[in-house]
Design an enzyme around this catalytic site. Structure first.
Site, PDB file in Angstrom:
ATOM      1  N   SER A 180      88.651 -40.414  24.977  1.00 63.55           N
ATOM      2  CA  SER A 180      88.348 -39.699  26.059  1.00 63.55           C
ATOM      3  C   SER A 180      87.697 -38.339  25.445  1.00 63.55           C
ATOM      4  O   SER A 180      86.756 -38.312  24.839  1.00 63.55           O
ATOM      5  CB  SER A 180      89.511 -39.338  26.777  1.00 63.55           C
ATOM      6  OG  SER A 180      89.366 -38.609  28.096  1.00 63.55           O
ATOM      7  N   ASP A 204      85.749 -44.737  25.429  1.00 63.73           N
ATOM      8  CA  ASP A 204      85.596 -44.156  26.537  1.00 63.73           C
ATOM      9  C   ASP A 204      85.375 -42.666  26.580  1.00 63.73           C
ATOM     10  O   ASP A 204      86.082 -41.900  27.275  1.00 63.73           O
ATOM     11  CB  ASP A 204      86.563 -44.544  27.581  1.00 63.73           C
ATOM     12  CG  ASP A 204      86.048 -44.956  29.057  1.00 63.73           C
ATOM     13  OD1 ASP A 204      84.774 -45.136  28.844  1.00 63.73           O
ATOM     14  OD2 ASP A 204      86.806 -44.616  30.130  1.00 63.73           O
ATOM     15  N   ASP A 219      76.787 -38.394  14.387  1.00 62.24           N
ATOM     16  CA  ASP A 219      77.659 -37.773  13.889  1.00 62.24           C
ATOM     17  C   ASP A 219      78.687 -38.205  12.824  1.00 62.24           C
ATOM     18  O   ASP A 219      79.511 -37.572  12.056  1.00 62.24           O
ATOM     19  CB  ASP A 219      78.651 -37.496  14.979  1.00 62.24           C
ATOM     20  CG  ASP A 219      78.542 -36.629  16.128  1.00 62.24           C
ATOM     21  OD1 ASP A 219      77.575 -35.462  15.683  1.00 62.24           O
ATOM     22  OD2 ASP A 219      78.775 -36.700  17.151  1.00 62.24           O
ATOM     23  N   HIS A 262      90.416 -46.731  31.721  1.00 59.07           N
ATOM     24  CA  HIS A 262      90.161 -45.663  30.702  1.00 59.07           C
ATOM     25  C   HIS A 262      91.026 -45.841  29.409  1.00 59.07           C
ATOM     26  O   HIS A 262      90.526 -46.119  28.411  1.00 59.07           O
ATOM     27  CB  HIS A 262      90.652 -44.292  31.267  1.00 59.07           C
ATOM     28  CG  HIS A 262      90.034 -43.206  30.705  1.00 59.07           C
ATOM     29  ND1 HIS A 262      88.925 -43.179  30.119  1.00 59.07           N
ATOM     30  CD2 HIS A 262      90.416 -41.984  30.286  1.00 59.07           C
ATOM     31  CE1 HIS A 262      88.430 -42.049  29.796  1.00 59.07           C
ATOM     32  NE2 HIS A 262      89.422 -41.078  29.674  1.00 59.07           N
TER      33      HIS A 262
END
Length: 328
Positions: A180, A204, A219, A262
Site C-alpha cells: 500500500s 497494491d 527503484d 487490497h
C-alpha cells in the site's frame, strides 16, 4: 496619515481573504478530496487527500531517524525479534544478521505496525522459503499520515546502506517488500540507494499518493508490482519492470470488499514465497490485463524470493477464492 490608514486596511483585508489553512498540494486532484481509508483492523478513517500548511506543521513531530524501529528475524529467532539500531555496530554484530545470506526488508502500510497482517503473513512465509535475514520496518509512529512515508523511505534507505557497509552485505542481495503506502516507501528507499537493491516487490501500491513520489521501475535492479484493488485503494497503471494483475487487478475471488482485495496482494505474495504456482499470461496492454483479454505467448511466475532480472511486461492470471490461491 490617511494614506497609511488606507494601506493598513488593505493589508488586513488581503490577509483576511486568505484561507485559514492554505492548501499546498492535492494528492488526488481529479478525485474526491475526502475519502475513507481502512487501517489494518478494517476500521475506516476519514482522510483528507489535500496537503495543507497544518499538515507540514505536524510532520516534524515524526522523525523517522529516531522513531522508526527495525526488527530482525532469522531461522535462529523466528518468533522473537532482535532490534537493530543504526550506527550501533556492536548491536548489529551481536545479532543473528548474516551478511552472506539474502535479506528481506518488510515495510507496512497506512496505520500499520509490527503486528499488521502484512508482517504476520510475510515474516514466517519468507523464513519458510529460505534461510534469510528478515528485517521488519516499524514506522508506525509516522503511519498516521501517509506522506510520512516519503521521509521514512529515505531513512530506511540510509539504514540499509549503513547495514550493508557495516556488515559487508551486498545490496544486490536485498529484497524490499512494501504494501500500500509502504509500496511507494519501498521505492523511495530503493531510490535513496540509487537503484542498487536487487529486488523490490510493491503490493497494491496506494492510489492516494503524490505523483512525483510514485513507485518507479528503476527503484531497484528488478521491480515487480502486484495489483489487487486497482482503481480504488490501489493504483491502476503499471509502475514496475513487471506488473501482475491477478483477476484483472480487482474483484478478487472470495472477497466482498475493496479492503479484502487490497489485502490479497500480500497473501498472494506470501503463498508465492512458500509454494509458488502463480503463472501469469503476458498482455499487450494493461487494459487487456484489466479485462482479462491477454493472448500473448509469454508467461511468468508472480512473486517468489528470486528476482526475474531482465524481464519486462504486464501479466494477467486467475486465482482461487481461498487457499491455495494459486492455480498452478
Amino acid at each position: 496619515m490617511v494614506g497609511r490608514i488606507v494601506l493598513l486596511v488593505a493589508f488586513v483585508a488581503s490577509v483576511s481573504a486568505l484561507p485559514a489553512d492554505p492548501v499546498i498540494s492535492k494528492l488526488n486532484p481529479e478525485g474526491l478530496r475526502y475519502d475513507y481509508i481502512r487501517d489494518n483492523e478494517g476500521v475506516p478513517h476519514l482522510v483528507d487527500s489535500w496537503i495543507k500548511v497544518s499538515d507540514l506543521v505536524r510532520e516534524p513531530r515524526y522523525n523517522p531517524d529516531t522513531d522508526n524501529e527495525y526488527h530482525l528475524f532469522t531461522r535462529s529467532n523466528p518468533l522473537l525479534s532482535q532490534p537493530l539500531v543504526e550506527n550501533n555496530a556492536d548491536v548489529l554484530r551481536a545479532s543473528n544478521f548474516d551478511p552472506s545470506k539474502k535479506t528481506a526488508v518488510l515495510i507496512h502500510g497506512f496505520l500499520g505496525d509490527v503486528v499488521s497482517g502484512f508482517n504476520t503473513v510475510l515474516v514466517p512465509a519468507y523464513l519458510l522459503a529460505g534461510d534469510v535475514n528478515v528485517i521488519m520496518v516499524d514506522w508506525g509512529k509516522g503511519a498516521h499520515w501517509g506522506l510520512n512515508g516519503i521521509s521514512s523511505g529515505r531513512s530506511v534507505g540510509r539504514v540499509l546502506r549503513w547495514i550493508a557497509n557495516t556488515s559487508g552485505a551486498n545490496l544486490a542481495d536485498f529484497h524490499i517488500l512494501g504494501y500500500s503506502v509502504g509500496a511507494h516507501q519501498a521505492g523511495i528507499a530503493g531510490r535513496t540507494l540509487f537503484g542498487q537493491v536487487g529486488y523490490i516487490t510493491a503490493m497494491d501500491p496506494a492510489d492516494r499518493w503524490l505523483t512525483s513520489q510514485l513507485f518507479r521501475a528503476d527503484d531497484a535492479i528488478y521491480t515487480e508490482v502486484i495489483h489487487t484493488n486497482a482503481g480504488n485503494m490501489g493504483v491502476t497503471q503499471p509502475l514496475g519492470d513487471v506488473d501482475f494483475y491477478p483477476n484483472g487487478g480487482s474483484g478478487m475471488p472470495g472477497c466482498l470488499t475493496a479492503l479484502c482485495d487490497h489485502y490479497r496482494s500480500y497473501f498472494y505474495m506470501g503463498e508465492s514465497l512458500r509454494t509458488g504456482g502463480f503463472i501469469g499470461r503476458q498482455c499487450a496492454t494493461y487494459n487487456d490485463a484489466l479485462n482479462g483479454t491477454c493472448d500473448l505467448e509469454g508467461t511468468l511466475e508472480m512473486g517468489g524470493a528470486t528476482p526475474k532480472t531482465g524481464q519486462k511486461g504486464i501479466y494477467h492470471l486467475i486465482t482461487n477464492g481461498s487457499p491455495p490461491f494459486a492455480r498452478g
